[in-house]
Design a protein around this motif. Structure first.
Motif, mmCIF file in Angstrom:
data_model
loop_
_atom_site.group_PDB
_atom_site.id
_atom_site.type_symbol
_atom_site.label_atom_id
_atom_site.label_comp_id
_atom_site.label_asym_id
_atom_site.label_seq_id
_atom_site.Cartn_x
_atom_site.Cartn_y
_atom_site.Cartn_z
ATOM 1 N N TRP A 133 3.917 1.569 -1.060
ATOM 2 C CA TRP A 133 4.622 1.681 -2.339
ATOM 3 C C TRP A 133 3.708 2.254 -3.418
ATOM 4 O O TRP A 133 4.110 3.152 -4.180
ATOM 5 N N LEU A 134 2.474 1.759 -3.485
ATOM 6 C CA LEU A 134 1.530 2.269 -4.481
ATOM 7 C C LEU A 134 1.165 3.721 -4.195
ATOM 8 O O LEU A 134 0.998 4.524 -5.129
ATOM 9 N N TYR A 135 1.040 4.063 -2.919
ATOM 10 C CA TYR A 135 0.739 5.459 -2.577
ATOM 11 C C TYR A 135 1.874 6.373 -3.020
ATOM 12 O O TYR A 135 1.629 7.460 -3.564
ATOM 13 N N SER A 139 0.828 -1.213 0.000
ATOM 14 C CA SER A 139 0.000 0.000 0.000
ATOM 15 C C SER A 139 0.856 1.254 0.000
ATOM 16 O O SER A 139 0.591 2.205 -0.755
#
Length: 381
Positions: free
Chosen positions: A180-182, A178
């Motif tokens: 990393w994607l943010y 999460s």
């Protein structure tokens, strides 16, 4: 299809436990995670997924995948409207009361909204900004939107690929997926919402619990479906583990933090990340519920109050948020703001409010069914 009153009663119990946990009273800590290191949220999500798998798989088998997909989307839209209405209540009524009396419990809850109301409002409707307490329905919407595709795939190819993919995603979530994607979204899309304002639940971890429940519910529609059964040695092992978890939770010196101040070890039981030992605790409780639950339910009177709340789970869930937010606005988040008898009266009033909402929702549902010539509504309502 006929409803299972036992499941409705269990969902009602989960809603009551959520309410007791979220209301700041002297009962919050003792009754939070009452059966071990598992909260009502896990039980509610798992039961909701089970019902969704049971009901929507039958729609897919009888009316086709397109009908199943439309049913999921209608449900997701209904949940979205409930989320939008609750957000509006938070930003207007609760926000106004909390800021006028300078209530820290509200101003802290709405810090991002108060800093930039227009931006926060738009991103809340996009389900990106998720204030505390209002972060479970966006996750539920995400799961409902994904479920028809997953169910359609599983009906054609089996559940092995789904389970492997879901478990892999859960494992990646434990190692910062999460975050990393943010970071990618913030860097390349200019996402302004802080990460900590995007909800406490890690949806990439919790999807494992949802799709596990979806699989269990869908499996009940197989022509050769047999009751879930477990060997005696596994039941005994589950009982020992559940009792140890219960003792650790209520008699350990650290309460709901199993390892005290050791943050890394506590992640093994972490609620928001759905830590691995938390899943183990949930599984052993689930084994005991499947093994002994039916016999237990046959020996007790039907719990019509809980059953009504579970039958109208969405309006009751939103009603519990309204009550909790109003208490935060007027009393703050102190668990000792009232004497013990005040807490008892508060809990009684709030639970009475939830039951009234449930009965009203069921009455409206019956009227709608009568207008539609007795056509039954989809069970997950």
């Amino acid at each position: 299809m006929n409803r299972y009153w036992e499941i409705d009663a269990l969902r009602g119990l989960m809603l009551v436990l959520m309410t007791v946990t979220h209301l700041p009273t002297r009962f919050t800590d003792p009754l939070g995670q009452p059966f071990g290191f598992v909260s009502a949220a896990e039980g509610f999500v798992l039961l909701s997924a089970f019902v969704a798998g049971l009901v929507y798989t039958r729609i897919g088998q009888r009316q086709g995948v397109d009908s199943m997909r439309r049913a999921f989307w209608r449900r997701a839209l209904k949940v979205y409207m409930a989320q939008a209405a609750t957000l509006l209540f938070l930003f207007t009524i609760v926000g106004t009361v909390g800021t006028r009396i300078d209530q820290p419990a509200v101003t802290n809850l709405l810090s991002y909204y108060l800093a930039d109301p227009s931006e926060a409002f738009v991103f809340s409707l996009l389900l990106v900004y998720e204030p505390a307490l209002l972060d479970i329905l966006p996750m539920y919407i995400f799961f409902m939107l994904m479920s028809p595709w997953v169910l359609a795939f599983a009906l054609r190819h089996g559940w092995t690929g789904v389970v492997v993919a879901s478990a892999t995603l859960w494992a990646l979530a434990q190692f910062g997926l999460s975050e990393w994607l943010y970071a990618l979204a913030a860097r390349h899309l200019g996402l302004p919402v802080p990460f900590h304002e995007m909800g406490a639940f890690n949806a990439f971890a919790w999807q494992f619990l949802w799709f596990a429940g979806l699989w269990m519910g869908a499996s009940r529609n197989a022509p050769d479906a047999k009751p879930f059964r477990f060997s005696n040695w596994l039941v005994a092992l589950a009982a020992a583990a559940a009792l140890y978890g219960f003792w650790w939770r209520h008699h350990g010196i650290n309460g709901q933090a199993p390892f005290g101040g050791d943050e890394q070890m506590n992640l093994l039981f972490d609620k928001w990340q759905l830590g691995p030992l938390r899943i183990v605790n949930l599984v052993v409780l689930g084994i005991l519920a499947v093994r002994f639950g039916p016999a237990f339910m046959r020996r007790i009177p039907r719990m019509h109050g809980l059953e009504a709340m579970g039958s109208a789970s969405l309006p009751v869930f939103c009603a519990h948020l309204v009550a909790v937010l109003l208490v935060l606005a007027f009393y703050g988040d102190s668990q000792t703001a009232r004497p013990w008898w005040g807490d008892v009266l508060l809990l009684a009033a709030v639970l009475g409010w939830l039951y009234a909402v449930a009965r009203t929702a069921l009455w409206r549902r019956r009227r709608a069914r009568d207008k539609n010539d007795g056509a039954p509504s989809v069970w997950p309502d």
